[in-house]
Design a protein around this motif. Structure first.
Motif, PDB file in Angstrom:
ATOM      1  N   ARG A  55       0.833  -1.187   0.000  1.00 59.28           N
ATOM      2  CA  ARG A  55       0.000   0.000   0.000  1.00 59.28           C
ATOM      3  C   ARG A  55       0.874   1.245   0.000  1.00 59.28           C
ATOM      4  NH1 ARG A  55      -2.667  -0.289   6.106  1.00 59.28           N
ATOM      5  NH2 ARG A  55      -0.781   0.297   7.278  1.00 59.28           N
ATOM      6  N   GLN A  56       0.309   2.314  -0.521  1.00 60.38           N
ATOM      7  CA  GLN A  56       1.016   3.581  -0.567  1.00 60.38           C
ATOM      8  C   GLN A  56       0.033   4.710  -0.309  1.00 60.38           C
ATOM      9  OE1 GLN A  56       3.221   4.381  -4.190  1.00 60.38           O
ATOM     10  NE2 GLN A  56       4.631   5.692  -3.057  1.00 60.38           N
ATOM     11  N   ALA A  57       0.270   5.437   0.750  1.00 59.64           N
ATOM     12  CA  ALA A  57      -0.512   6.616   1.072  1.00 59.64           C
ATOM     13  C   ALA A  57       0.179   7.845   0.489  1.00 59.64           C
ATOM     14  CB  ALA A  57      -0.666   6.758   2.586  1.00 59.64           C
ATOM     15  N   PRO A  58      -0.571   8.919   0.246  1.00 62.78           N
ATOM     16  CA  PRO A  58       0.049  10.134  -0.294  1.00 62.78           C
ATOM     17  C   PRO A  58       1.205  10.618   0.571  1.00 62.78           C
ATOM     18  CG  PRO A  58      -2.333  10.301  -0.399  1.00 62.78           C
ATOM     19  CD  PRO A  58      -2.025   9.065   0.403  1.00 62.78           C
ATOM     20  N   GLY A  59       2.327  10.874  -0.067  1.00 64.61           N
ATOM     21  CA  GLY A  59       3.499  11.346   0.647  1.00 64.61           C
ATOM     22  C   GLY A  59       4.250  10.287   1.416  1.00 64.61           C
ATOM     23  N   VAL A  89      -3.655   3.554  -1.481  1.00 56.05           N
ATOM     24  CA  VAL A  89      -3.856   2.723  -2.650  1.00 56.05           C
ATOM     25  C   VAL A  89      -3.181   1.384  -2.377  1.00 56.05           C
ATOM     26  CG1 VAL A  89      -3.453   2.424  -5.119  1.00 56.05           C
ATOM     27  CG2 VAL A  89      -3.964   4.695  -4.202  1.00 56.05           C
ATOM     28  N   TYR A  90      -3.926   0.325  -2.529  1.00 53.51           N
ATOM     29  CA  TYR A  90      -3.420  -1.015  -2.277  1.00 53.51           C
ATOM     30  C   TYR A  90      -3.087  -1.692  -3.600  1.00 53.51           C
ATOM     31  CZ  TYR A  90      -4.596  -0.761   2.652  1.00 53.51           C
ATOM     32  OH  TYR A  90      -4.635  -0.421   3.983  1.00 53.51           O
ATOM     33  N   TYR A  91      -1.889  -2.230  -3.680  1.00 54.07           N
ATOM     34  CA  TYR A  91      -1.395  -2.861  -4.893  1.00 54.07           C
ATOM     35  C   TYR A  91      -1.150  -4.343  -4.671  1.00 54.07           C
ATOM     36  CZ  TYR A  91      -0.341   1.923  -6.415  1.00 54.07           C
ATOM     37  OH  TYR A  91      -0.414   3.247  -6.759  1.00 54.07           O
ATOM     38  N   CYS A  92      -1.628  -5.130  -5.588  1.00 54.19           N
ATOM     39  CA  CYS A  92      -1.338  -6.555  -5.588  1.00 54.19           C
ATOM     40  C   CYS A  92      -0.016  -6.808  -6.293  1.00 54.19           C
ATOM     41  CB  CYS A  92      -2.470  -7.306  -6.294  1.00 54.19           C
ATOM     42  SG  CYS A  92      -2.247  -9.093  -6.388  1.00 54.19           S
ATOM     43  N   ASN A  93       0.773  -7.684  -5.746  1.00 59.28           N
ATOM     44  CA  ASN A  93       2.054  -8.065  -6.327  1.00 59.28           C
ATOM     45  C   ASN A  93       2.126  -9.578  -6.423  1.00 59.28           C
ATOM     46  OD1 ASN A  93       5.108  -8.989  -5.390  1.00 59.28           O
ATOM     47  ND2 ASN A  93       5.095  -7.403  -6.971  1.00 59.28           N
ATOM     48  N   ALA A  94       2.721 -10.057  -7.501  1.00 59.86           N
ATOM     49  CA  ALA A  94       2.862 -11.492  -7.684  1.00 59.86           C
ATOM     50  C   ALA A  94       4.235 -11.820  -8.232  1.00 59.86           C
ATOM     51  CB  ALA A  94       1.789 -12.035  -8.625  1.00 59.86           C
ATOM     52  N   ALA A 119       2.872  -6.847   8.007  1.00 58.32           N
ATOM     53  CA  ALA A 119       3.439  -5.665   8.620  1.00 58.32           C
ATOM     54  C   ALA A 119       2.938  -5.547  10.052  1.00 58.32           C
ATOM     55  CB  ALA A 119       3.060  -4.417   7.828  1.00 58.32           C
ATOM     56  N   ASP A 120       3.780  -5.024  10.926  1.00 55.86           N
ATOM     57  CA  ASP A 120       3.381  -4.889  12.322  1.00 55.86           C
ATOM     58  C   ASP A 120       2.108  -4.061  12.481  1.00 55.86           C
ATOM     59  OD1 ASP A 120       6.769  -4.704  13.685  1.00 55.86           O
ATOM     60  OD2 ASP A 120       5.501  -6.421  13.195  1.00 55.86           O
ATOM     61  N   SER A 121       1.923  -3.088  11.622  1.00 54.44           N
ATOM     62  CA  SER A 121       0.793  -2.184  11.747  1.00 54.44           C
ATOM     63  C   SER A 121      -0.553  -2.842  11.471  1.00 54.44           C
ATOM     64  CB  SER A 121       0.968  -0.985  10.808  1.00 54.44           C
ATOM     65  OG  SER A 121       1.060  -1.407   9.462  1.00 54.44           O
ATOM     66  N   VAL A 122      -0.554  -4.009  10.843  1.00 56.88           N
ATOM     67  CA  VAL A 122      -1.817  -4.661  10.497  1.00 56.88           C
ATOM     68  C   VAL A 122      -1.989  -6.012  11.168  1.00 56.88           C
ATOM     69  CG1 VAL A 122      -1.791  -3.476   8.276  1.00 56.88           C
ATOM     70  CG2 VAL A 122      -1.001  -5.848   8.416  1.00 56.88           C
ATOM     71  N   VAL A 134       2.297  -4.880   3.040  1.00 54.19           N
ATOM     72  CA  VAL A 134       1.248  -5.104   4.024  1.00 54.19           C
ATOM     73  C   VAL A 134       1.229  -6.561   4.462  1.00 54.19           C
ATOM     74  CG1 VAL A 134      -1.232  -5.003   4.480  1.00 54.19           C
ATOM     75  CG2 VAL A 134      -0.137  -3.218   3.103  1.00 54.19           C
ATOM     76  N   ALA A 135       1.187  -7.459   3.496  1.00 57.43           N
ATOM     77  CA  ALA A 135       1.131  -8.887   3.780  1.00 57.43           C
ATOM     78  C   ALA A 135       1.513  -9.652   2.541  1.00 57.43           C
ATOM     79  CB  ALA A 135      -0.273  -9.304   4.245  1.00 57.43           C
ATOM     80  N   ASP A 136       2.058 -10.835   2.727  1.00 56.13           N
ATOM     81  CA  ASP A 136       2.304 -11.695   1.586  1.00 56.13           C
ATOM     82  C   ASP A 136       2.099 -13.150   1.968  1.00 56.13           C
ATOM     83  OD1 ASP A 136       5.985 -11.338   1.503  1.00 56.13           O
ATOM     84  OD2 ASP A 136       4.676 -12.337   2.943  1.00 56.13           O
ATOM     85  N   ILE A 137       1.996 -13.975   0.951  1.00 52.60           N
ATOM     86  CA  ILE A 137       1.737 -15.393   1.153  1.00 52.60           C
ATOM     87  C   ILE A 137       2.440 -16.172   0.054  1.00 52.60           C
ATOM     88  CG2 ILE A 137      -0.436 -15.284  -0.145  1.00 52.60           C
ATOM     89  CD1 ILE A 137      -1.535 -17.421   1.808  1.00 52.60           C
ATOM     90  N   THR A 138       3.030 -17.279   0.419  1.00 54.47           N
ATOM     91  CA  THR A 138       3.672 -18.146  -0.555  1.00 54.47           C
ATOM     92  C   THR A 138       2.677 -19.187  -1.043  1.00 54.47           C
ATOM     93  OG1 THR A 138       4.462 -19.816   1.003  1.00 54.47           O
ATOM     94  CG2 THR A 138       5.836 -17.854   0.694  1.00 54.47           C
TER      95      THR A 138
END
Length: 119
Positions: free
Chosen positions: A38-42, A92-97, A60-63, A48-52
């Motif tokens: 995720r990316q917030a303005p500025g 904005v939340y982005y999916c990564n693969a 992330a600790d924040s979530v 945030v999280a990932d899975i194999t």
């Protein structure tokens, strides 16, 4: 050849929940790992999280304790269940693969989906 299609973003009140989905489609591939950034303005884009493909997860600790990442290997889809949302989750939340095609690993990104947490 491969696209990641994200859905589920939107506007939610603090304390509410959203479920994000990301489906990978296109070329024949196997999934090494998928995740959400995720990316917030500025702000810097953050993991945030990932899975194999084997089901190992990290957060992330924040979530931690609020978000849960899961996957459906048969559908090549990863989900992010977001509970107890806070205004600081707005981004904005982005999916990564990371996908294996043949003997090579390729890194793909979705277009992003907006999550806004506000009263």
């Amino acid at each position: 050849q491969v696209q990641l299609v994200e859905s589920g973003g939107g506007l939610v009140q603090p304390g509410g929940s959203l479920r994000l989905s990301c489906a990978a489609s296109g070329s024949i591939f196997s999934i090494n790992a998928m995740g959400w950034y995720r990316q917030a303005p500025g702000k810097q884009r953050e993991l945030v999280a990932d899975i194999t493909s084997g089901g190992s997860t990290s957060y992330a600790d924040s979530v931690k304790g609020r978000f849960t990442i899961s996957g459906d290997n048969a559908k090549n889809t990863v989900y992010l269940q977001m509970n107890s949302l806070k205004p600081e989750d707005t981004a904005v939340y982005y999916c990564n693969a990371d996908l294996r095609i043949g003997a090579r690993i390729y890194d793909y990104w979705g277009q992003g989906t907006q999550v806004t947490v506000s009263s």
